[in-house]
Design a protein around this motif. Structure first.
Motif, PDB file in Angstrom:
ATOM      1  N   GLN A 310      -0.807  -8.217 -37.073  1.00  0.00           N
ATOM      2  CA  GLN A 310      -0.657  -9.650 -37.337  1.00  0.00           C
ATOM      3  C   GLN A 310      -0.527 -10.445 -36.044  1.00  0.00           C
ATOM      4  O   GLN A 310      -1.072 -11.535 -35.911  1.00  0.00           O
ATOM      5  N   ASP A 311       0.178  -9.889 -35.069  1.00  0.00           N
ATOM      6  CA  ASP A 311       0.356 -10.561 -33.782  1.00  0.00           C
ATOM      7  C   ASP A 311      -0.523  -9.943 -32.701  1.00  0.00           C
ATOM      8  O   ASP A 311      -0.266 -10.096 -31.503  1.00  0.00           O
ATOM      9  N   GLY A 312      -1.556  -9.216 -33.137  1.00  0.00           N
ATOM     10  CA  GLY A 312      -2.427  -8.517 -32.189  1.00  0.00           C
ATOM     11  C   GLY A 312      -3.289  -9.466 -31.358  1.00  0.00           C
ATOM     12  O   GLY A 312      -3.464 -10.639 -31.684  1.00  0.00           O
ATOM     13  N   ILE A 313      -3.821  -8.911 -30.266  1.00  0.00           N
ATOM     14  CA  ILE A 313      -4.627  -9.688 -29.308  1.00  0.00           C
ATOM     15  C   ILE A 313      -6.087  -9.261 -29.408  1.00  0.00           C
ATOM     16  O   ILE A 313      -6.394  -8.058 -29.376  1.00  0.00           O
ATOM     17  N   SER A 314      -6.978 -10.242 -29.522  1.00  0.00           N
ATOM     18  CA  SER A 314      -8.416  -9.967 -29.484  1.00  0.00           C
ATOM     19  C   SER A 314      -8.957 -10.359 -28.119  1.00  0.00           C
ATOM     20  O   SER A 314      -8.694 -11.456 -27.622  1.00  0.00           O
ATOM     21  N   ILE A 315      -9.696  -9.446 -27.500  1.00  0.00           N
ATOM     22  CA  ILE A 315     -10.393  -9.713 -26.235  1.00  0.00           C
ATOM     23  C   ILE A 315     -11.885  -9.479 -26.484  1.00  0.00           C
ATOM     24  O   ILE A 315     -12.283  -8.350 -26.722  1.00  0.00           O
ATOM     25  N   PRO A 316     -12.716 -10.547 -26.506  1.00  0.00           N
ATOM     26  CA  PRO A 316     -12.420 -11.940 -26.174  1.00  0.00           C
ATOM     27  C   PRO A 316     -11.674 -12.657 -27.298  1.00  0.00           C
ATOM     28  O   PRO A 316     -11.725 -12.256 -28.453  1.00  0.00           O
ATOM     29  N   SER A 317     -11.035 -13.773 -26.910  1.00  0.00           N
ATOM     30  CA  SER A 317     -10.322 -14.564 -27.914  1.00  0.00           C
ATOM     31  C   SER A 317     -11.187 -15.701 -28.457  1.00  0.00           C
ATOM     32  O   SER A 317     -10.945 -16.196 -29.552  1.00  0.00           O
ATOM     33  N   SER A 318     -12.199 -16.102 -27.690  1.00  0.00           N
ATOM     34  CA  SER A 318     -13.143 -17.112 -28.190  1.00  0.00           C
ATOM     35  C   SER A 318     -14.379 -17.123 -27.302  1.00  0.00           C
ATOM     36  O   SER A 318     -14.356 -16.627 -26.167  1.00  0.00           O
ATOM     37  N   TYR A 319     -15.460 -17.696 -27.832  1.00  0.00           N
ATOM     38  CA  TYR A 319     -16.676 -17.872 -27.032  1.00  0.00           C
ATOM     39  C   TYR A 319     -17.465 -19.046 -27.595  1.00  0.00           C
ATOM     40  O   TYR A 319     -17.439 -19.341 -28.793  1.00  0.00           O
ATOM     41  N   THR A 320     -18.156 -19.738 -26.692  1.00  0.00           N
ATOM     42  CA  THR A 320     -18.907 -20.938 -27.040  1.00  0.00           C
ATOM     43  C   THR A 320     -20.321 -20.824 -26.497  1.00  0.00           C
ATOM     44  O   THR A 320     -20.517 -20.397 -25.352  1.00  0.00           O
ATOM     45  N   SER A 321     -21.307 -21.201 -27.312  1.00  0.00           N
ATOM     46  CA  SER A 321     -22.691 -21.261 -26.841  1.00  0.00           C
ATOM     47  C   SER A 321     -22.979 -22.646 -26.269  1.00  0.00           C
ATOM     48  O   SER A 321     -22.344 -23.630 -26.652  1.00  0.00           O
ATOM     49  N   PHE A 322     -23.939 -22.720 -25.345  1.00  0.00           N
ATOM     50  CA  PHE A 322     -24.331 -23.986 -24.709  1.00  0.00           C
ATOM     51  C   PHE A 322     -25.847 -24.109 -24.726  1.00  0.00           C
ATOM     52  O   PHE A 322     -26.562 -23.097 -24.725  1.00  0.00           O
ATOM     53  N   LEU A 323     -26.317 -25.348 -24.722  1.00  0.00           N
ATOM     54  CA  LEU A 323     -27.759 -25.606 -24.774  1.00  0.00           C
ATOM     55  C   LEU A 323     -28.124 -26.674 -23.755  1.00  0.00           C
ATOM     56  O   LEU A 323     -27.320 -27.580 -23.480  1.00  0.00           O
ATOM     57  N   GLN A 324     -29.357 -26.578 -23.214  1.00  0.00           N
ATOM     58  CA  GLN A 324     -29.806 -27.498 -22.169  1.00  0.00           C
ATOM     59  C   GLN A 324     -31.328 -27.664 -22.252  1.00  0.00           C
ATOM     60  O   GLN A 324     -32.055 -26.665 -22.294  1.00  0.00           O
TER      61      GLN A 324
END
Length: 485
Positions: A310-324
């Motif tokens: 329940q209090d575990g850690i995820s690696i990565p914790s987030s990621y975002t895509s980008f566009l150009q």
């Protein structure tokens, strides 16, 4: 004949000239005289549209003594420029009377070299010292190449080439990938911080942290995690979960070689169907693609997060895509050469080099782990890219995609140009082409729509432009390009 350099058409239209007539027509725009300042890119664009973006049609740029803005120059690096013609009148004179170029010209010539653009010296010698050197050389009966009156200009251009900084090791490695796993170090830093947060110093010798590497591959993240444990003095129990049987063989060999049999348990299974014997304190995964979520990291981690505490850690914790938005005649013509719709609706991982980036990248989709509630992995985003006024007009051939990931707290990993991790060549950008290139004027707004869609057995992207010119929706229902679940 490898190439033929034709004079540029004059005036604002070049329809007749684009047919390459063998006789000059009195009504042709070659004869047009006008005081109106014509953007040379507009002439080129009109010409190549009439010739249907022919892959053998290239540009030779005349480099004059005054240069336009940096943004205006930059768009040419996404076009099919093969040569740059520098007239002798564009050269300055140094204190010794020899030809030289302004700082801006020097910088531009260096960029030409970096893009394998040929340099052509044109005109008559206009520097007295240069003429004198040529005359002296002639009297001493040296070879013809040394006697040439333009030799001092050529020598100066050669000097600019010689003083270029050598390519960094990473660039040399990537040379073969231009237009055609260093993750562990960042991951090791992230695991170190997570272990220190998870286990206080007074419990370091007695408390064992359960860490699961899901999608372990051939073991780089297993090694990075164990090195983090050694660095922080924490005890670790590792589960290495991998579904590829070939990678499993390599994993077993690695564990035996390193003597990790008592620490690492190898699990030959898909993380989505594995029943873990215990819950994990830390979940480590490296399922990121060039566009962040394009290798099904959200779907895979949905299945793996059920065995995280329940209090575990995820690696990565987030990621975002980008566009150009980008100009890249090279990539567009490579896709066009396949002569079918499917290739224009496919995303390509590519080391983008001969391209002009027309506006700063913008975030597209963000995924967070552990996932909040039961949110869908489908996404939709509308973006507005403003083309800078000093760029001039340009052609959008498609979009470059990147990602940026937060592994843990302040430890980042990514390829988005403004925040890219240094010295990393594990991921190249992704390229989403457009079936028909979109013309954008200076100061105009490009409106782009992007979707991440899913069905029972596949995940796919759809994309389109709605302004200034509407395009069809690309890859409708994943008809050409998808990733299987």
């Amino acid at each position: 004949m490898p190439a033929c350099v034709l004079p540029a058409p004059k005036g604002t239209t070049c329809a007749n000239y684009a047919r390459i007539p063998v006789v000059k027509n009195d009504g042709d725009s070659m004869d047009a005289t006008s005081d109106t300042l014509v953007d040379s890119w507009e002439t080129w664009n009109s010409f190549r549209l009439l010739c249907e973006h022919h892959s053998q049609l290239c540009v030779a740029l005349d480099i004059l003594n005054s240069l336009p803005s940096e943004n205006s120059l930059a768009r040419w690096f996404g076009e099919s420029v093969r040569a740059a013609i520098i007239n002798t009148h564009s050269f300055l004179t140094n204190a010794r009377g020899y030809p030289c170029l302004s700082k801006r010209h020097q910088k531009l010539i260096t960029r030409f070299f970096n893009h394998s653009i040929q340099i052509i010296i044109s005109g008559n010698s206009v520097h007295p010292k240069a003429r004198l050197v040529a005359d002296v050389s002639h009297n001493h009966s040296v070879s013809d190449s040394q006697r040439h009156p333009l030799r001092p200009y050529l020598d100066y251009v050669g000097y600019l080439y010689q003083k270029m900084d050598p390519l960094p090791e990473q660039e040399r490695f990537e040379l073969g990938y231009r237009d055609f796993l260093q993750a562990p170090l960042q991951y090791q830093r992230a695991v170190c911080k997570a272990l220190l947060d998870r286990v206080p110093d007074e419990e370091a010798s007695v408390k064992t942290t359960v860490l699961m590497v899901v999608g372990a591959g051939r073991g780089p993240l297993v090694r990075a995690s164990l090195q983090a444990a050694e660095e922080t003095g924490r005890k670790l129990k590792v589960y290495a979960v991998e579904k590829n049987p070939n990678a499993i063989v390599t994993l077993h060999a690695l564990i035996k070689l390193e003597g990790w049999e008592d620490i690492v348990t190898i699990v030959s299974s898909d993380m989505r169907s594995w029943n873990a014997p215990e819950e994990a304190d830390i979940l480590v995964s490296e399922l990121l693609g060039s566009f962040g979520d394009n290798e099904l990291s959200p779907e895979c981690l949905d299945g793996a997060e059920r065995f995280l505490k329940q209090d575990g850690i995820s690696i990565p914790s987030s990621y975002t895509s980008f566009l150009q938005p980008v100009t890249s005649s090279k990539l567009y013509n490579d896709v066009k050469a396949h002569k079918d719709l499917a290739h224009f609706e496919t995303a390509y991982v590519v080391k983008i080099h001969n391209a002009a980036r027309l506006a700063p990248s913008q975030p597209v989709f963000t995924f967070t782990h552990p996932k909040p509630d039961k949110e869908s992995n489908d996404r939709y985003k509308k973006m507005h890219f403003v083309i800078p006024n000093d760029t001039g007009s340009a052609m959008v051939h498609g979009f470059a995609g990147y990602f940026d990931a937060t592994l843990y707290k302040d430890v980042h990993l990514g390829i988005e140009p403004s925040t890219a991790t240094p010295n990393m060549f594990s991921w190249f950008a992704i390229f989403f082409p457009l079936r028909s290139p979109i013309y954008v004027g200076p100061g105009s707004t490009l409106e782009v729509n992007f979707w991440r869609c899913s069905g029972p057995k596949k995940v796919w992207y759809e994309w389109c432009v709605t302004s200034p010119t509407p395009s069809p929706i690309h890859n409708t229902n994943g008809r050409s390009y998808w990733v299987g679940l």
